[in-house]
Design a protein around this motif. Structure first.
Motif, PDB file in Angstrom:
ATOM      1  N   ALA A 403       0.744  -1.090   0.041  1.00  0.00           N
ATOM      2  CA  ALA A 403       0.030   0.045  -0.159  1.00  0.00           C
ATOM      3  C   ALA A 403       0.971   1.253   0.111  1.00  0.00           C
ATOM      4  CB  ALA A 403      -0.960   0.006   1.149  1.00  0.00           C
ATOM      5  N   ILE A 404       0.177   2.369  -0.393  1.00  0.00           N
ATOM      6  CA  ILE A 404       1.139   3.372  -0.351  1.00  0.00           C
ATOM      7  C   ILE A 404       0.357   4.661   0.577  1.00  0.00           C
ATOM      8  CG2 ILE A 404       1.800   5.619  -1.804  1.00  0.00           C
ATOM      9  CD1 ILE A 404       3.150   2.913  -2.516  1.00  0.00           C
ATOM     10  N   GLY A 436      -4.717  13.551  27.462  1.00  0.00           N
ATOM     11  CA  GLY A 436      -4.856  12.470  28.153  1.00  0.00           C
ATOM     12  C   GLY A 436      -4.118  11.336  27.430  1.00  0.00           C
ATOM     13  N   ARG A 437      -3.759  11.355  26.285  1.00  0.00           N
ATOM     14  CA  ARG A 437      -3.050  10.293  25.543  1.00  0.00           C
ATOM     15  C   ARG A 437      -1.428  10.394  26.006  1.00  0.00           C
ATOM     16  NH1 ARG A 437      -4.852   9.389  19.507  1.00  0.00           N
ATOM     17  NH2 ARG A 437      -7.114   9.465  19.787  1.00  0.00           N
ATOM     18  N   PRO A 438      -0.845   9.245  26.214  1.00  0.00           N
ATOM     19  CA  PRO A 438       0.618   9.207  26.223  1.00  0.00           C
ATOM     20  C   PRO A 438       1.320   9.454  25.072  1.00  0.00           C
ATOM     21  CG  PRO A 438      -0.260   6.829  26.281  1.00  0.00           C
ATOM     22  CD  PRO A 438      -1.468   7.909  26.381  1.00  0.00           C
ATOM     23  N   GLU A 439       0.689   9.209  23.998  1.00  0.00           N
ATOM     24  CA  GLU A 439       1.230   9.421  22.733  1.00  0.00           C
ATOM     25  C   GLU A 439       0.343   9.589  21.668  1.00  0.00           C
ATOM     26  OE1 GLU A 439       4.468   6.581  21.721  1.00  0.00           O
ATOM     27  OE2 GLU A 439       2.938   5.030  22.033  1.00  0.00           O
ATOM     28  N   ALA A 440       0.567  10.130  20.455  1.00  0.00           N
ATOM     29  CA  ALA A 440      -0.256  10.195  19.466  1.00  0.00           C
ATOM     30  C   ALA A 440      -0.665   9.071  18.642  1.00  0.00           C
ATOM     31  CB  ALA A 440       0.075  11.180  18.527  1.00  0.00           C
ATOM     32  N   SER A 441      -1.664   8.744  18.144  1.00  0.00           N
ATOM     33  CA  SER A 441      -1.935   7.438  17.457  1.00  0.00           C
ATOM     34  C   SER A 441      -0.826   7.273  16.425  1.00  0.00           C
ATOM     35  CB  SER A 441      -3.207   7.432  16.608  1.00  0.00           C
ATOM     36  OG  SER A 441      -4.238   7.611  17.765  1.00  0.00           O
ATOM     37  N   ALA A 442      -0.386   5.954  16.140  1.00  0.00           N
ATOM     38  CA  ALA A 442       0.710   5.643  15.087  1.00  0.00           C
ATOM     39  C   ALA A 442       0.044   5.674  13.921  1.00  0.00           C
ATOM     40  CB  ALA A 442       1.271   4.164  15.503  1.00  0.00           C
ATOM     41  N   PRO A 443       0.828   6.124  12.899  1.00  0.00           N
ATOM     42  CA  PRO A 443       0.370   6.129  11.518  1.00  0.00           C
ATOM     43  C   PRO A 443       0.202   4.863  11.208  1.00  0.00           C
ATOM     44  CG  PRO A 443       2.527   7.215  11.694  1.00  0.00           C
ATOM     45  CD  PRO A 443       2.361   6.771  12.894  1.00  0.00           C
ATOM     46  N   HIS A 444      -1.011   4.699  10.242  1.00  0.00           N
ATOM     47  CA  HIS A 444      -1.298   3.060   9.722  1.00  0.00           C
ATOM     48  C   HIS A 444      -1.954   3.515   8.382  1.00  0.00           C
ATOM     49  CE1 HIS A 444      -5.393   3.963  10.932  1.00  0.00           C
ATOM     50  NE2 HIS A 444      -4.991   4.661  12.273  1.00  0.00           N
ATOM     51  N   VAL A 445      -1.919   2.152   7.403  1.00  0.00           N
ATOM     52  CA  VAL A 445      -2.349   2.426   6.224  1.00  0.00           C
ATOM     53  C   VAL A 445      -3.756   2.383   6.117  1.00  0.00           C
ATOM     54  CG1 VAL A 445      -0.666   1.521   5.355  1.00  0.00           C
ATOM     55  CG2 VAL A 445      -2.077   0.047   5.857  1.00  0.00           C
TER      56      VAL A 445
END
Length: 811
Positions: A403-404, A436-445
């Motif tokens: 995927a791109i 509230g989040r410890p980190e941002a949501s990770a990138p995903h396809v």
């Protein structure tokens, strides 16, 4: 974010953390544990102030024995703490400690949350903490987490008074109690109600403690034995908790495994008072909600029929359960995870390179496999729900596709709380979706649909970089999307001695091929910089170029900020590059602002050759080199066997006497060095774990006394002492501009041979004379200082430099 492959938003408030691996496979015992947890509703939120404040044993018990949804809210990220594994301070230390908390949660099963409060250092009162944080703002953050997480029970680690031992600790208890009520009040923070509903927990209790010199437990308090053994996991909750806590490596909290009964105590704070059980009056069974009878019957049958030798047998019943429970309050995310685990579904999305530029096209390899038996009755397929491309997953056969995504759709992968400059008290956060989040949501396809016949489970996976290390094996790192070019300065601050010109080295790095542009520096008003701009042309991705700017103080401005802006393709960037790599956390890559503090300092010197014995980690050697000293880092072997007389002064790093197993061998050599005419400066140590009793040639004790107000008035107890006069004349002005604190772990019970040089105190306290001691010994000079030079010198505080130079000068 709008990806080229769009995706369904499956966001819920839990879990927030992103695992380092692309896919985690549960074993048969963990699946059994998870199936049992589907029978349990309810949640508990634990609240304290810092990473490592949490009671990991209790969190483990709640998560894995009671099987309730368990969370830990740490008000801060621990930015103001100490660091035993490196030299990172402030925001960088907070980033490390954030990841240490996430590693701990992966072991104990709880979820992790934060407010936007910044750990500005030790605070003696909650009033001071609230003044710096802004109480109402941080209270709103706690309310936001409670309204999202919806805990039945809230637990605080600390009391609201001085027994908490730290102003942040006190503040965490006060905020928890006030948020307990405010979260249920629609008039409090009503702007949140566009996204969440009000929530009233059943009770809030204080988890009393017996450690250090404080025992706040009592026999008449509510008790809970959390030291049980879990035969499915093969460990007691004390053993799991110790492994969880040992992730706090930067704080030196490696813990021994605990086995056997362990009692936790609780005292009521507000809400319904529990007399016999923490969950008294609460129904955590499925019948807490209407219409769950059929779901309960299915669950009972699934748990009774579960075959650990072949978990895939449970899939048809779990799919039926998913259909029955789809309109009910239920652990849908947990159920989906268990269905995939029973099928041995493993999906990962990986990229071939560690870093990409903002506008790159990124090719992602999607790999998937199902490990069911060949006679599994349902066909399993994997589908991208946007393209509808369908792939069969034959038993135990790996399938792949590509995927791109684009770097611009991901954005620069900077920790979200570090994207903006911020005041001392709190981070600047634009969106409630991050709060509230410890980190941002990770990138995903995008979202993948795993279909089992006509039923399905939707799943996302973070895009990661996977590589194989010849020693450590297969490793994962988060995807990094960088600006097209970074400009990194060697230091965060630069001190200019006596108006002398200095060369500022910068490292330019490109993150794509054919990166052309121009660097434009900005300096304080009246200062001069040469050249006024630099053109660059980086032919290949990853190419680096080392450049220099010559900066000259001029005019009446004493200091300010020196920043560099890179223009590429008509857009400007002001970011450097910093990579944090430790084995116990994922690699962290961030892009700090390409800016440094610059200050003029009137400095005179006497002796420029320094020997330095590193302690727990600080940046004093680099700071001294900056102003012209020649600094040699000495090993224990060099100290005991080399000729120390070649050094004008020897300095010990912070907490050396706490961590070095060689102090009994080193100390006699250091004392001989002083006796024969050398200058020895010992920086602060903590009082709990000293490797030998006598740090100096004459006795004194290390206490827990400190002065936390960086602006506290300093009095000169020995105004004629060389420490205040040679080679620099020290005045009150030299104590302006200090950061975070004056000093910590002051000396006490001071022998008469020492001269206490400075007096200082926080508001309302007695003055202490233990911050700086000087004593002649033989022909030389011994100095013990608890002043926070390890913070002040890297921060470029001119007066701290002037005083430190005096202390390592011989007269």
């Amino acid at each position: 974010m709008n990806y080229r492959l769009s995706f369904l938003c499956l966001f819920s408030f839990a879990p927030f953390f992103v695992k380092a691996q692309a896919s985690v496979q549960l074993n048969a015992a963990e699946i059994r544990q998870g199936l049992a947890s589907l029978n349990v509703t309810g949640s508990v939120l634990y609240i304290a102030a810092h990473p490592d404040d949490e009671n990991t044993r209790l969190l483990t018990y709640l998560s894995k024995e009671k099987k309730v949804r368990t969370g830990y809210l740490s008000l801060t990220r621990g930015d103001g703490g100490q660091n035993l594994i490196g030299t990172e301070q402030g925001e960088l230390l907070g980033l490390i400690r954030t990841q240490e908390l996430l590693a701990a949660r992966r072991m104990d099963g709880a979820e992790q949350f934060f407010t936007r409060a910044n750990d500005f250092g030790f605070s003696k009162t909650s009033a001071e903490s609230f003044k710096i944080w802004g109480k109402e703002q941080i209270l709103s953050d706690v309310v936001w987490v409670i309204r999202n997480f919806r805990p039945d029970v809230i637990i605080t680690r600390f009391p609201e008074d001085a027994r908490a031992g730290h102003g942040h600790h006190q503040a965490s208890a006060i905020l928890a109690r006030e948020a307990f009520s405010a979260a249920a009040d629609p008039k409090r923070f009503p702007e949140q109600l566009k996204y969440v509903k009000v929530w009233q927990a059943k009770r809030i209790v204080w988890n009393t403690f017996n450690f250090g010199s404080g025992n706040t437990t009592a026999d008449d308090q509510l008790k809970l034995d959390v030291g049980l053994f879990n035969p499915l996991l093969g460990k007691s909750y004390g053993e799991i908790a110790a492994q969880s806590r040992s992730n706090h490596k930067s704080q030196g909290f490696g813990a021994s495994l605990q086995r056997g009964s362990s009692i936790e105590f609780f005292s009521p704070v507000a809400g319904d008072v529990a007399k016999n059980d923490l969950f008294e009056g609460l129904n955590f069974n499925l019948d807490r909600d209407k219409g769950t009878g059929k779901v309960q019957q299915l669950l009972n049958a699934i748990n009774a029929a579960y075959d650990p030798a072949d978990p895939s047998k449970s899939i048809p019943a779990l799919l039926q359960l998913k259909e029955e429970a789809k309109t009910l309050p239920f652990k849908q995310e947990k159920l989906d995870e268990l269905i995939l685990a029973c099928a041995g579904i493993w999906i990962e999305t990986t990229v071939p390179e560690a870093t990409y530029a903002l506008n790159d096209s990124i090719s992602v390899l999607i790999s998937a496999i199902s490990r069911v038996k060949n006679d599994f009755p349902l066909e399993i397929t994997l589908q991208d729900i946007h393209t509808h491309q369908l792939i069969k997953l034959p038993p135990n056969q790996m399938v792949t596709q590509t995927a791109i995504i684009t770097g611009s759709s991901v954005g620069i992968t900077q920790p979200y709380w570090l994207k903006k400059t911020h005041p001392t008290g709190s981070y600047m956060i634009d969106s409630l979706s991050h709060l509230g989040r410890p980190e941002a949501s990770a990138p995903h396809v995008g979202t993948f649909r795993v279909s089992f016949g006509k039923q399905f489970v939707d799943v996302t996976r973070p895009v990661v970089y996977k590589h194989t290390d010849p020693v450590r094996g297969e490793l994962y790192q988060p995807l990094v999307v960088a600006p097209p070019v970074t400009v990194t300065m060697a230091e965060k601050s630069y001190v200019f001695t006596n108006n002398n010109t200095r060369k500022i080295a910068v490292q330019l790095q490109g993150f794509k091929d054919k990166t052309k542009g121009v660097l434009n520096p900005k300096v304080p008003e009246g200062w001069k910089v040469s050249p006024e701009k630099i053109n660059f042309d980086l032919e290949k991705k990853g190419m680096q170029q080392h450049l220099e700017f010559t900066l000259t103080p001029a005019g009446s401005v004493e200091g300010g900020e020196f920043s560099i802006w890179a223009t590429v393709d008509g857009k400007t960037y002001n970011q450097g590059l910093k990579v944090l790599s430790y084995d116990h956390i994922p690699v962290q890559t961030l892009f700090p602002f390409a800016a440094a503090k610059v200050e003029k300092a009137d400095l005179k010197f006497a002796g420029m050759n320094i020997g330095y014995i590193a302690g727990a980690g600080d940046l004093i050697p680099e700071s001294l080199r900056q102003v012209g000293y020649h600094v040699t880092l000495l090993t224990e072997n060099q100290v005991t066997n080399a000729d120390l007389s070649v050094y004008d002064a020897v300095i010990t790093g912070v907490r050396l006497y706490n961590i070095s197993e060689h102090m009994n061998a080193i100390q006699p050599k250091l004392m001989d060095y002083v006796k024969n005419g050398g200058v020895l400066l010992v920086q602060y140590n903590v009082n709990g774990t000293l490797k030998l009793d006598d740090i100096g040639p004459y006795p004194f004790k290390v206490t827990r006394d400190r002065v936390t107000d960086e602006d506290a008035r300093v009095t000169f107890l020995a105004p004629d002492d060389a420490a205040l006069n040679f080679p620099n004349k020290i005045t009150a002005k030299d104590f302006t501009g200090w950061i975070q604190e004056r000093g910590l772990y002051f000396a006490g019970d001071i022998d008469a041979h020492y001269t206490p040089v400075l007096g200082m105190n926080d508001t309302g306290e007695q003055s202490s004379n233990g911050a700086l001691l000087v004593a002649p010994y033989g022909k030389g000079k011994f100095v013990y200082t608890s002043l926070a030079f390890f913070r002040e010198l890297p921060a470029g505080v001119p007066g701290a430099y002037r005083l430190f130079v005096n202390l390592i000068s011989s007269k």
